[in-house]
Design an enzyme around this catalytic site. Structure first.
Site, PDB file in Angstrom:
ATOM      1  CB  THR A  59      -0.966   0.006   1.203  1.00 37.11           C
ATOM      2  OG1 THR A  59      -1.728  -1.201   1.185  1.00 37.11           O
ATOM      3  CG2 THR A  59      -1.913   1.181   1.153  1.00 37.11           C
ATOM      4  CB  CYS A  60       3.911   2.203   1.842  1.00 39.25           C
ATOM      5  SG  CYS A  60       3.286   1.958   3.521  1.00 39.25           S
ATOM      6  CB  ALA A  61       5.081   0.344  -2.966  1.00 47.21           C
TER       7      ALA A  61
END
Length: 168
Positions: A59-61
């Site tokens: 999700t961060c990426a």
């Protein structure tokens, strides 16, 4: 303290996001080249602070990729992707992904950003990492939009952040 979840399990942050219409708290963070940058280095720009636990999670990426794509369309706007990842990991990710339109910044040295913005996890498996948040700052340094994502695995509301930039 914000009560959120991490993988469905309760988690808390050390505080609350700064209030709307207040000045963004000053910060000093580390760039990928290990130089330091502060909020004042971005004066006269609109800012989207894309705050997250680690660029090494899906999700961060995805949030970095999404904001990288959107940043190319925005005038006088800087996207700051902020985590406690080491600058080397941030640089590796950007190189592998062709990320060029965002500034990757790390809070690894002091953790002051996470505490000052109230976004550091106070407990859970991610204790001391940064929770997933968005803070939008206008050209005068005022906070015009915030979002604390309630489930850490969920994506932020990109449209709301981008609308806040366009209306700032």
């Amino acid at each position: 303290m914000a009560s959120i979840t991490l993988g469905g399990n309760p988690a808390n942050t050390v505080g609350e996001l700064p209030s709307l219409n207040t000045n963004a708290p000053s910060f000093t963070l580390t760039k990928s080249d290990l130089s330091e940058v502060s909020l004042s280095d971005y004066s006269d720009h609109k800012l989207v602070l894309n705050i997250f636990p680690s660029v090494d999670t899906g999700t961060c990426a995805k949030s970095v990729r999404q904001f990288n794509e959107e940043a190319a369309k925005l005038e006088n706007t800087k996207i700051l992707c902020i985590s406690k990842d080491l600058p080397f990991a941030q640089a590796r990710f950007c190189g592998a992904e062709g990320i060029e339109n965002v500034d990757m910044l790390s809070d690894y040295k002091s953790g002051n950003f996470g505490n000052d913005y109230g976004v550091a996890f106070a407990d859970s498996a991610f204790e001391t990492l940064l929770s997933r948040c968005i803070v939008v700052v206008d050209e005068s340094g005022k906070i015009v939009h915030t979002e604390q994502v309630s489930e850490t695995a969920d994506e932020p509301n990109y449209k709301a952040a981008l609308d806040a930039i366009l209306n700032a």
